[in-house]
Every structure is written in structure tokens, then in C-alpha cells.
Scaffold this active site. Structure first.
Site, PDB file in Angstrom:
ATOM      1  NE  ARG A  61       6.925  13.985   4.354  1.00 18.66           N
ATOM      2  CZ  ARG A  61       6.553  15.015   3.862  1.00 18.66           C
ATOM      3  NH1 ARG A  61       5.497  15.626   4.462  1.00 18.66           N
ATOM      4  NH2 ARG A  61       6.603  15.581   2.955  1.00 18.66           N
ATOM      5  CG  ASN A  93       9.502  20.867   6.000  1.00 22.55           C
ATOM      6  OD1 ASN A  93       9.307  19.561   5.728  1.00 22.55           O
ATOM      7  ND2 ASN A  93      10.691  21.390   6.077  1.00 22.55           N
ATOM      8  CG  HIS A 192       7.050   6.382   2.140  1.00 20.43           C
ATOM      9  ND1 HIS A 192       7.489   7.175   0.615  1.00 20.43           N
ATOM     10  CD2 HIS A 192       7.281   7.335   2.728  1.00 20.43           C
ATOM     11  CE1 HIS A 192       7.602   8.176   0.838  1.00 20.43           C
ATOM     12  NE2 HIS A 192       7.779   8.552   2.098  1.00 20.43           N
TER      13      HIS A 192
HETATM   14  C1  HEM Z   1      13.029   8.468  -0.689  1.00 24.50           C
HETATM   15  C2  HEM Z   1      12.827   9.819  -0.869  1.00 24.50           C
HETATM   16  C3  HEM Z   1      11.108  10.270  -0.339  1.00 24.50           C
HETATM   17  C4  HEM Z   1      10.374  11.179  -0.792  1.00 24.50           C
HETATM   18  C5  HEM Z   1      10.402  11.441  -2.355  1.00 24.50           C
HETATM   19  C6  HEM Z   1       9.305  11.204   0.152  1.00 24.50           C
HETATM   20  C7  HEM Z   1       8.119  11.860  -0.341  1.00 24.50           C
HETATM   21  C8  HEM Z   1       7.111  12.129   0.649  1.00 24.50           C
HETATM   22  C9  HEM Z   1       5.960  12.541   0.123  1.00 24.50           C
HETATM   23  C10 HEM Z   1       5.669  13.513  -1.161  1.00 24.50           C
HETATM   24  C11 HEM Z   1       5.071  12.408   1.317  1.00 24.50           C
HETATM   25  C12 HEM Z   1       3.507  13.014   1.241  1.00 24.50           C
HETATM   26  C13 HEM Z   1       3.542  14.412   1.718  1.00 24.50           C
HETATM   27  C14 HEM Z   1       2.076  15.067   1.380  1.00 24.50           C
HETATM   28  O1  HEM Z   1       1.344  14.299   0.987  1.00 24.50           O
HETATM   29  O2  HEM Z   1       1.881  16.131   2.132  1.00 24.50           O
HETATM   30  C15 HEM Z   1       5.813  11.670   2.277  1.00 24.50           C
HETATM   31  C16 HEM Z   1       5.066  11.429   3.161  1.00 24.50           C
HETATM   32  C17 HEM Z   1       5.767  10.714   4.423  1.00 24.50           C
HETATM   33  N1  HEM Z   1       7.353  10.299   4.210  1.00 24.50           N
HETATM   34 FE1  HEM Z   1       8.476  10.465   2.757  1.00 24.50          FE
HETATM   35  N2  HEM Z   1       9.549  10.790   1.303  1.00 24.50           N
HETATM   36  C18 HEM Z   1      10.886  10.038   1.180  1.00 24.50           C
HETATM   37  C19 HEM Z   1      11.518   9.360   2.032  1.00 24.50           C
HETATM   38  C20 HEM Z   1      11.110   9.232   3.537  1.00 24.50           C
HETATM   39  C21 HEM Z   1      11.875   8.777   4.446  1.00 24.50           C
HETATM   40  C22 HEM Z   1      13.183   8.438   4.357  1.00 24.50           C
HETATM   41  C23 HEM Z   1      10.919   8.651   5.530  1.00 24.50           C
HETATM   42  C24 HEM Z   1      11.479   8.299   7.058  1.00 24.50           C
HETATM   43  C25 HEM Z   1      12.534   7.693   7.403  1.00 24.50           C
HETATM   44  C26 HEM Z   1       9.813   9.318   5.177  1.00 24.50           C
HETATM   45  C27 HEM Z   1       8.504   9.404   5.888  1.00 24.50           C
HETATM   46  C28 HEM Z   1       7.413   9.540   5.520  1.00 24.50           C
HETATM   47  C29 HEM Z   1       6.380   9.189   6.151  1.00 24.50           C
HETATM   48  C30 HEM Z   1       6.193   8.449   7.438  1.00 24.50           C
HETATM   49  C31 HEM Z   1       5.238  10.054   5.620  1.00 24.50           C
HETATM   50  C32 HEM Z   1       3.780  10.155   5.785  1.00 24.50           C
HETATM   51  C33 HEM Z   1       3.467  11.541   6.795  1.00 24.50           C
HETATM   52  C34 HEM Z   1       1.970  11.592   7.186  1.00 24.50           C
HETATM   53  O3  HEM Z   1       1.265  10.640   6.756  1.00 24.50           O
HETATM   54  O4  HEM Z   1       1.707  12.713   7.693  1.00 24.50           O
HETATM   55  N3  HEM Z   1       9.791   9.561   3.803  1.00 24.50           N
HETATM   56  N4  HEM Z   1       6.880  11.327   1.695  1.00 24.50           N
END
Ligand code: HEM
Length: 276
Positions: A61, A93, A192
Site C-alpha cells: 500500500r 496516510n 486487497h
Molecule cells: C481502488 C481504490 C482503492 C481504495 C479506495 C483503497 C482504500 C483503502 C483503504 C480505506 C484501506 C484501509 C486503510 C485503513 O484502514 O487504515 C486500504 C488498505 C490497503 N490497500 Fe487500498 N485502496 C484502493 C486501491 C489499492 C491499490 C491499487 C493497492 C495496491 C496496488 C492497494 C493496497 C492496499 C493494501 C495492501 C491495504 C492493506 C494495508 C494494511 O493492511 O496495512 N489499495 N485501501
């Protein structure tokens, strides 16, 4: 599903975002000046993921959040100072992006092996790739030679990164702004399949939305109540939360996407055809 195999192709595309205009990237960029680079990065990542599996997701992320703000230039890594406002405290962030200490640990070891040679942007790109492959995902060659930013943009971080309540059309246009099409977006969203999200980002979905599996919503409500518990975590992927596989897409077809934005990829709209 074909999309899974596309995910790593698109992750490689993501890593090109910064650099197409800046010169030639190459997988062998450091082979003379830092031949052990990839071994060092891999070994620190292996230790970090061994200690906490989620770290693979957190680093992936970080890479995404770096690349969507003026390219993959390491700008997300810059700390705020009294005279400099970086991206770490931008809305998407703050209290959310994590894993900086792992990148710092890699950087320390890389500096010990080859001083002042490797950019932090390249370290992040390699670490994200290694995290994915360490939790069962694909491997790919990372093109190297990025330059580190000396500037960052909190306002671009606030405006370029999609939020969990985004609609399909918003998601499509935010990815389009980075030169990525709707298919790229759906493949990249497959990230995800690993990681966790906080209750505050999916509460409205499990309590108020129609396009959600009822037993999935009930399960999530056990740890994400109607009020309180904002920071309680749930896995994105209900089937294999720590494995990089294609279960994310199966979940969407079963209306078990965690975020509203996830389920937008399968909601009777234009992206459904890619998944069914
Ligand atoms: C399509 C639009 C996307 C939205 C709206 C989005 C939104 C989010 C949100 C809200 C979280 C949780 C944050 C939290 O609870 O603090 C998250 C976690 C995450 N996102 Fe996304 N995301 C998107 C796309 C992506 C993309 C393109 C990637 C990587 C290529 C990605 C990788 C991740 C990962 C791996 C996590 C988990 C992080 C952790 O467990 O520390 N996301 N995302």
C-alpha cells in the site's frame, strides 16, 4: 481468473508511472554498483513478513500511495519538519500508512552494502514486489533507476488517492488521471486480497448498503459496531486473508467486498463483465 495473472503485470505498470518521462529504467541498473541489493531487500522483507504477515500488505500500500502522488519517487517517505509538509499526514496516510520502519531498516542495510547508491524509491518498489511474492503472489522483475523526490505534496496526496466511499466513476477517473484504464484499476484492486481495513471505513457498507451479503455483514458487525470501535481491523479477504490469491474477486462476486469502493467493481455496473 485472468485478472489475477494481470495483477502483477499491472503492478509492474504502476512502478513505471514515475519514470516513463525521466529516462531509462532497467532491471540491471545497480548490478555493477550494488550487486547484493536485491538479496538485502528480500532478506529484510522476509524477516519483517515472518514477524508480521500483514507487513507485506502495508508495504504494498505504501508503494501505491507513493506512485499515485507525482509518480513512484519515494515522496511518501519524507518526514514533516517545521519547514516542510510531506505526504505522511495527508488524509489517506495519517494513522493509516504503515511500514516506514521496515523501509528504513532496508535502507540502513543497503547503505551499509553500497553507500549513497540506491534510491529509496527503488527500495520501496523492490520491497513491495518481495512482500507480494512472500505471501504467495507472483514475482516480477522490477525496473530500477528511479530518482528520489526532494519535494512532496500533501495536497496531491489528498486529491489523487481514492477513498473507501468512492463510486465506480470516481475510481475510474482517478486511475485514468494516472494513465491507468478501468481494467488496470480492477487488476490493481486485487491487492486487497491481503491486508486489513479499519471499521470506520466499512461501517456504512455493512450497516446501510444493499449490495452486501447478509451473513458477511453480520460477521463484520461483530467487531465493527454501529458506534465505537472505529479502529477495529477486519481482513479485506474473508477467505484467505494473508494469501495473495484471487479470492478477492470471488468475494466481490459473492457480494463480500469489504469497502464500498471494492464492491463498486461488481455492482451491476460496467466492470462486472471482467469478473463474471
Ligand atoms: C481502488 C481504490 C482503492 C481504495 C479506495 C483503497 C482504500 C483503502 C483503504 C480505506 C484501506 C484501509 C486503510 C485503513 O484502514 O487504515 C486500504 C488498505 C490497503 N490497500 Fe487500498 N485502496 C484502493 C486501491 C489499492 C491499490 C491499487 C493497492 C495496491 C496496488 C492497494 C493496497 C492496499 C493494501 C495492501 C491495504 C492493506 C494495508 C494494511 O493492511 O496495512 N489499495 N485501501
Amino acid at each position: 481468473m485472468a485478472l489475477f495473472s494481470n495483477t502483477f503485470l499491472v503492478l509492474s505498470i504502476l512502478s513505471l508511472l514515475a519514470c516513463a518521462a525521466n529516462g531509462q529504467l532497467s532491471p540491471t541498473f545497480y548490478s555493477r554498483n550494488c550487486p547484493n541489493l536485491q538479496t538485502v531487500v528480500r532478506s529484510v522483507m522476509a524477516q519483517a513478513v515472518q514477524k508480521e504477515t500483514r507487513m507485506a500488505a502495508s508495504i504494498l500500500r505504501l508503494f501505491f500511495h507513493d506512485c499515485f502522488v507525482n509518480g513512484c519517487d519515494g515522496s511518501i517517505l519524507l518526514d514533516d519538519t517545521p519547514t516542510f509538509t510531506g505526504e505522511k499526514n495527508a488524509g489517506p496516510n495519517a494513522n493509516s500508512a504503515r511500514g516506514f520502519e521496515v523501509i528504513d531498516a532496508i535502507k540502513t542495510q543497503v547503505e551499509a552494502a553500497c553507500k549513497a547508491t540506491v534510491s529509496c524509491a527503488d527500495i520501496l518498489a523492490l520491497a513491495a514486489r518481495d512482500g507480494v511474492s512472500l505471501v504467495g503472489g507472483p514475482n516480477w522483475n522490477v525496473l530500477l533507476g528511479r530518482r528520489d523526490a526532494r519535494m512532496a505534496s500533501q495536497s496531491a496526496a489528498n486529491s489523487n488517492l481514492p477513498g473507501p466511499g468512492s463510486s465506480l466513476s470516481t475510481l475510474i477517473s482517478m486511475f485514468a488521471a494516472q494513465g491507468l484504464n478501468a481494467r488496470d484499476m480492477t487488476a490493481l484492486s486485487g491487492a486487497h486480497t491481503i491486508g486489513r481495513a479499519r471499521c470506520q471505513f466499512f461501517r456504512n457498507r455493512i450497516f446501510n448498503e444493499a449490495n452486501v451479503n447478509a451473513s458477511f455483514a453480520a460477521l463484520r458487525k461483530q467487531t465493527c459496531p454501529a458506534s465505537g470501535g472505529d479502529n477495529n481491523l477486519a481482513p479485506f479477504d474473508i477467505q484467505t486473508p494473508d494469501q495473495f490469491d484471487n479470492a478477492y474477486y470471488q468475494n466481490l462476486v459473492n457480494r463480500k467486498g469489504l469497502l464500498h469502493s471494492d464492491q463498486e467493481l461488481f455492482n451491476g455496473g460496467s466492470q462486472d463483465a471482467l469478473l463474471s
